[in-house]
Scaffold this motif. Structure first.
Motif, PDB file in Angstrom:
ATOM      1  N   ARG A  63       1.194  -1.140  -0.338  1.00 20.82           N
ATOM      2  CA  ARG A  63      -0.023   0.160   0.264  1.00 20.82           C
ATOM      3  C   ARG A  63       0.883   1.433  -0.124  1.00 20.82           C
ATOM      4  NH1 ARG A  63      -4.333  -1.461  -1.673  1.00 20.82           N
ATOM      5  NH2 ARG A  63      -5.525   0.260  -0.925  1.00 20.82           N
ATOM      6  N   THR A  64       2.399   1.054  -0.450  1.00 18.27           N
ATOM      7  CA  THR A  64       3.089   1.998  -0.592  1.00 18.27           C
ATOM      8  C   THR A  64       3.075   2.330  -2.325  1.00 18.27           C
ATOM      9  OG1 THR A  64       4.875   0.822  -0.341  1.00 18.27           O
ATOM     10  CG2 THR A  64       3.850   2.170   1.623  1.00 18.27           C
ATOM     11  N   VAL A  65       3.995   3.824  -2.390  1.00 19.71           N
ATOM     12  CA  VAL A  65       3.939   3.642  -3.838  1.00 19.71           C
ATOM     13  C   VAL A  65       5.182   4.994  -3.128  1.00 19.71           C
ATOM     14  CG1 VAL A  65       3.896   4.893  -5.880  1.00 19.71           C
ATOM     15  CG2 VAL A  65       1.736   4.150  -4.862  1.00 19.71           C
ATOM     16  N   GLY A  66       6.236   4.262  -4.352  1.00 20.22           N
ATOM     17  CA  GLY A  66       7.466   4.909  -4.430  1.00 20.22           C
ATOM     18  C   GLY A  66       7.968   6.572  -5.742  1.00 20.22           C
ATOM     19  N   LEU A  67       7.740   7.472  -5.096  1.00 24.01           N
ATOM     20  CA  LEU A  67       8.282   9.080  -6.396  1.00 24.01           C
ATOM     21  C   LEU A  67       9.576   9.173  -5.853  1.00 24.01           C
ATOM     22  CD1 LEU A  67       5.371  11.606  -6.899  1.00 24.01           C
ATOM     23  CD2 LEU A  67       8.526  11.971  -7.105  1.00 24.01           C
ATOM     24  N   ILE A  68      10.329   9.078  -7.001  1.00 27.27           N
ATOM     25  CA  ILE A  68      11.252   9.801  -7.486  1.00 27.27           C
ATOM     26  C   ILE A  68      11.708  11.033  -8.158  1.00 27.27           C
ATOM     27  CG2 ILE A  68      13.858   9.274  -8.230  1.00 27.27           C
ATOM     28  CD1 ILE A  68      13.270   6.669  -7.584  1.00 27.27           C
ATOM     29  N   SER A  69      12.017  12.395  -7.411  1.00 32.35           N
ATOM     30  CA  SER A  69      12.298  13.407  -8.275  1.00 32.35           C
ATOM     31  C   SER A  69      13.311  13.845  -8.197  1.00 32.35           C
ATOM     32  CB  SER A  69      10.905  14.274  -7.496  1.00 32.35           C
ATOM     33  OG  SER A  69      11.490  14.854  -6.714  1.00 32.35           O
ATOM     34  N   ASP A  70      13.470  14.829  -9.388  1.00 32.23           N
ATOM     35  CA  ASP A  70      14.555  15.697  -9.664  1.00 32.23           C
ATOM     36  C   ASP A  70      14.624  17.312  -7.927  1.00 32.23           C
ATOM     37  OD1 ASP A  70      13.205  17.411 -10.542  1.00 32.23           O
ATOM     38  OD2 ASP A  70      14.470  17.004 -13.005  1.00 32.23           O
ATOM     39  N   GLY A  93      -5.747   4.597  -0.978  1.00 33.77           N
ATOM     40  CA  GLY A  93      -5.761   3.803   0.281  1.00 33.77           C
ATOM     41  C   GLY A  93      -3.995   3.642   0.277  1.00 33.77           C
ATOM     42  N   HIS A  94      -3.166   4.443  -0.456  1.00 32.90           N
ATOM     43  CA  HIS A  94      -1.898   4.269   0.060  1.00 32.90           C
ATOM     44  C   HIS A  94      -0.971   5.426   0.056  1.00 32.90           C
ATOM     45  CE1 HIS A  94      -2.537   1.143  -3.197  1.00 32.90           C
ATOM     46  NE2 HIS A  94      -0.961   0.761  -3.382  1.00 32.90           N
ATOM     47  N   LEU A  95       0.233   5.567   0.338  1.00 29.66           N
ATOM     48  CA  LEU A  95       1.149   6.526   0.971  1.00 29.66           C
ATOM     49  C   LEU A  95       2.166   6.454  -0.417  1.00 29.66           C
ATOM     50  CD1 LEU A  95       1.453   5.582   5.229  1.00 29.66           C
ATOM     51  CD2 LEU A  95       0.450   7.845   3.672  1.00 29.66           C
ATOM     52  N   VAL A  96       2.841   7.343  -0.185  1.00 31.13           N
ATOM     53  CA  VAL A  96       3.749   7.634  -1.047  1.00 31.13           C
ATOM     54  C   VAL A  96       5.026   8.340  -0.406  1.00 31.13           C
ATOM     55  CG1 VAL A  96       4.612  10.004  -3.158  1.00 31.13           C
ATOM     56  CG2 VAL A  96       1.741   9.502  -2.642  1.00 31.13           C
ATOM     57  N   PHE A  97       6.134   7.014  -0.342  1.00 29.39           N
ATOM     58  CA  PHE A  97       7.249   7.839  -0.295  1.00 29.39           C
ATOM     59  C   PHE A  97       8.194   9.170  -1.491  1.00 29.39           C
ATOM     60  CE2 PHE A  97       7.448   3.092   1.764  1.00 29.39           C
ATOM     61  CZ  PHE A  97       6.954   3.246   2.958  1.00 29.39           C
ATOM     62  N   LEU A  98       8.470   9.286  -0.825  1.00 30.27           N
ATOM     63  CA  LEU A  98       9.042  10.407  -1.672  1.00 30.27           C
ATOM     64  C   LEU A  98      10.404  10.332  -1.262  1.00 30.27           C
ATOM     65  CD1 LEU A  98       9.037  12.681  -3.838  1.00 30.27           C
ATOM     66  CD2 LEU A  98       8.553  14.736  -2.242  1.00 30.27           C
ATOM     67  N   ILE A  99      11.383  10.589  -2.666  1.00 34.27           N
ATOM     68  CA  ILE A  99      12.895  10.924  -2.105  1.00 34.27           C
ATOM     69  C   ILE A  99      13.598  12.045  -3.437  1.00 34.27           C
ATOM     70  CG2 ILE A  99      15.244   9.177  -2.440  1.00 34.27           C
ATOM     71  CD1 ILE A  99      14.033   7.157  -1.638  1.00 34.27           C
ATOM     72  N   ASP A 100      13.976  13.124  -2.918  1.00 34.40           N
ATOM     73  CA  ASP A 100      14.431  14.262  -3.762  1.00 34.40           C
ATOM     74  C   ASP A 100      16.032  13.645  -4.380  1.00 34.40           C
ATOM     75  OD1 ASP A 100      14.870  16.882  -5.034  1.00 34.40           O
ATOM     76  OD2 ASP A 100      12.801  17.103  -4.446  1.00 34.40           O
ATOM     77  N   THR A 101      15.765  13.854  -5.811  1.00 34.33           N
ATOM     78  CA  THR A 101      18.099  13.174  -5.970  1.00 34.33           C
ATOM     79  C   THR A 101      18.280  14.382  -6.009  1.00 34.33           C
ATOM     80  OG1 THR A 101      17.342  13.276  -7.995  1.00 34.33           O
ATOM     81  CG2 THR A 101      16.589  11.278  -6.720  1.00 34.33           C
ATOM     82  N   LEU A 115      14.090   2.451  -2.810  1.00 34.31           N
ATOM     83  CA  LEU A 115      12.567   1.488  -2.962  1.00 34.31           C
ATOM     84  C   LEU A 115      11.818   0.030  -3.061  1.00 34.31           C
ATOM     85  CD1 LEU A 115      11.663   4.767  -4.362  1.00 34.31           C
ATOM     86  CD2 LEU A 115      11.272   4.032  -2.043  1.00 34.31           C
ATOM     87  N   THR A 116      12.618  -0.205  -3.882  1.00 38.52           N
ATOM     88  CA  THR A 116      12.542  -1.995  -4.680  1.00 38.52           C
ATOM     89  C   THR A 116      12.220  -2.606  -4.060  1.00 38.52           C
ATOM     90  OG1 THR A 116      13.071  -0.837  -6.988  1.00 38.52           O
ATOM     91  CG2 THR A 116      13.301  -3.549  -6.540  1.00 38.52           C
ATOM     92  N   ALA A 117      13.606  -2.292  -2.691  1.00 41.01           N
ATOM     93  CA  ALA A 117      13.037  -2.892  -1.681  1.00 41.01           C
ATOM     94  C   ALA A 117      12.669  -3.033  -1.252  1.00 41.01           C
ATOM     95  CB  ALA A 117      14.781  -3.109  -0.922  1.00 41.01           C
ATOM     96  N   ALA A 122       4.228   0.629  -7.002  1.00 44.67           N
ATOM     97  CA  ALA A 122       4.347   1.024  -7.288  1.00 44.67           C
ATOM     98  C   ALA A 122       5.495   2.197  -7.900  1.00 44.67           C
ATOM     99  CB  ALA A 122       3.622   2.431  -8.505  1.00 44.67           C
ATOM    100  N   LEU A 123       5.988   2.950  -8.843  1.00 48.89           N
ATOM    101  CA  LEU A 123       7.020   3.722  -8.900  1.00 48.89           C
ATOM    102  C   LEU A 123       6.632   4.848  -9.995  1.00 48.89           C
ATOM    103  CD1 LEU A 123       9.951   3.774  -7.273  1.00 48.89           C
ATOM    104  CD2 LEU A 123      11.043   2.930  -9.378  1.00 48.89           C
ATOM    105  N   ILE A 124       6.653   6.305  -9.479  1.00 46.26           N
ATOM    106  CA  ILE A 124       7.058   7.044 -10.085  1.00 46.26           C
ATOM    107  C   ILE A 124       8.113   7.487 -10.388  1.00 46.26           C
ATOM    108  CG2 ILE A 124       5.412   9.420 -10.629  1.00 46.26           C
ATOM    109  CD1 ILE A 124       2.518   8.264  -9.137  1.00 46.26           C
ATOM    110  N   TYR A 125       8.277   8.668 -11.863  1.00 41.42           N
ATOM    111  CA  TYR A 125      10.283   9.231 -11.472  1.00 41.42           C
ATOM    112  C   TYR A 125       9.619  10.212 -12.233  1.00 41.42           C
ATOM    113  CZ  TYR A 125      14.188   9.401 -14.026  1.00 41.42           C
ATOM    114  OH  TYR A 125      16.068  10.290 -13.793  1.00 41.42           O
ATOM    115  N   ALA A 126       9.998  11.221 -11.753  1.00 42.94           N
ATOM    116  CA  ALA A 126       9.795  12.877 -12.189  1.00 42.94           C
ATOM    117  C   ALA A 126      10.392  13.865 -12.129  1.00 42.94           C
ATOM    118  CB  ALA A 126       8.170  13.262 -11.014  1.00 42.94           C
ATOM    119  N   CYS A 127       9.987  14.922 -12.889  1.00 42.90           N
ATOM    120  CA  CYS A 127      11.236  16.151 -13.508  1.00 42.90           C
ATOM    121  C   CYS A 127      10.798  17.522 -12.803  1.00 42.90           C
ATOM    122  CB  CYS A 127      11.257  15.849 -15.113  1.00 42.90           C
ATOM    123  SG  CYS A 127      12.690  14.040 -14.962  1.00 42.90           S
ATOM    124  N   MET A 128      11.492  18.219 -12.858  1.00 43.25           N
ATOM    125  CA  MET A 128      10.603  19.711 -12.204  1.00 43.25           C
ATOM    126  C   MET A 128       9.516  19.819 -13.845  1.00 43.25           C
ATOM    127  SD  MET A 128      12.665  22.511 -10.514  1.00 43.25           S
ATOM    128  CE  MET A 128      13.407  23.184 -11.621  1.00 43.25           C
TER     129      MET A 128
END
Length: 347
Positions: A63-70, A93-101, A115-117, A122-128
């Motif tokens: 019930r979590t989603v990873g969001l990786i952004s720049d 019903g999900h929480l978001v794990f956000l990592i800003d690189t 996040l894979t571990a 699901a995983l989202i790859y985002a840019c500004m």
């Protein structure tokens, strides 16, 4: 703090532990609606919540989603993308794990591994901003790209329809009667720049307006860049100056306001302006408020999350173009009756 246990709920509700487990995990059974309600009220009263770890082991979902952004998390300009993604995640019903690189490839690689571990669903790859990117080889299948497109395809993605946005911006000026329309462009964002320029050229062609290379200038995507570019345009001979200016973004449009003010020109009486982005605390706060094209950050964030979670269809290897609406305010008017008048430069 002592964590409430399932046995505590059972005791409070006067039922068995098995009954509590079935109710809290929404398992189909012959438990009555009255009993289910009593169990839920007891759980809420004592602060009990099912273990997400245990539930994940049973359902194979975390019930979590990873969001990786720049840079999204540290840039208010693009924060609506996060809001859209988080709202869609919460509704499902999900929480978001956000990592800003911060654009650091090493941090990005660590983030994907972490996040894979964690076995995010699901995983989202985002840019500004809208760009074409090289997809990291370690990204799992099914990753959704937000405000960017993978250069070799293979993933679902969503970006703003910048070409159509450019068309809408210039049509505002043509509809107001302008024929000498400048575009203040930039080299800082090549994908969006090219697409918005294509829209600019399309409208000029449709309106039968000859392209004047002198009216296409470039600058930094800042108020200073917009001011310098506008000064160049207003130094043109009187019969070649623009009566309307389309800016790559709202910050550059602020520079247009400054340059016009220094010359004693009024917007939109002497010069009409259209921006792009509808940046918070910028566009609406100008005097007069700036007509602009809104980037659909919230809608893009929501689309990406819904596609990632499978609640919205999204074709594989297809980029979804999100509409950029016109936000009409007060910076566009008809061209001045005498457009070749002298600049009224202030001392």
């Amino acid at each position: 703090m002592v964590r409430a246990r399932i046995s505590d709920v059972a005791a409070a509700a006067g039922v068995s532990v098995t009954t509590v487990s079935l109710v809290m995990n929404d398992v189909e059974s012959r438990i009555s609606a009255e009993t289910r309600q009593r169990v839920r009220e007891a759980a809420k009263a004592i602060g009990y919540a099912p273990s997400s770890v245990a539930r994940g082991l049973r359902t194979q979902q975390t019930r979590t989603v990873g969001l990786i952004s720049d840079q999204i998390a540290t840039t208010p300009f693009a924060g609506d993308m996060l809001a859209g993604a988080q709202d869609a995640a919460r509704e499902n019903g999900h929480l978001v794990f956000l990592i800003d690189t911060g654009g650091d490839s090493a941090i990005e690689a660590d983030a994907i591994r972490a996040l894979t571990a964690q076995q995010v669903d699901a995983l989202i790859y985002a840019c500004m901003w809208h760009q074409v990117v090289a997809a990291p080889a370690s990204l799992p299948a099914g990753t959704v790209f937000l405000d960017c497109r993978p250069e070799n395809g293979g993933f679902r993605s969503v970006v703003p329809d910048d070409r159509a946005g450019g068309v809408s911006a210039v049509r505002e000026l043509v509809a107001a009667g302008h024929r000498r329309i400048a575009y203040i462009d930039t080299d800082d964002a090549p994908i969006a720049s090219e697409l918005r320029h294509e829209g600019y050229l399309e409208v000029l062609a449709d309106a039968g307006i000859a392209v004047d290379p002198a009216l296409h200038v470039r600058g930094e995507t800042t108020a200073r860049g917009g001011r310098i570019a506008t000064d160049r345009l207003l130094e043109l001979p009187e019969d070649q100056r623009p009566t309307g200016i389309f800016c790559f973004n709202d910050r550059m449009a602020v520079g247009v306001y400054t340059a016009a003010h220094h010359r004693g020109l009024e917007i939109p009486r002497d010069l009409s302006v259209v921006g792009y982005d509808d940046q918070q605390l910028i566009a609406a706060e100008q005097d007069p408020p700036l007509t602009t094209i809104a980037l659909p950050h919230y809608d893009m964030g929501r689309w990406a999350m819904e596609v990632a979670l499978g609640v919205r269809a999204g074709d594989e290897d297809v980029t979804h173009l999100m509409e950029c609406p016109v936000i009409r305010r007060d910076s566009v008017g008809p061209p001045p009756a005498y457009v070749g008048k002298q600049n009224r430069r202030r001392a």
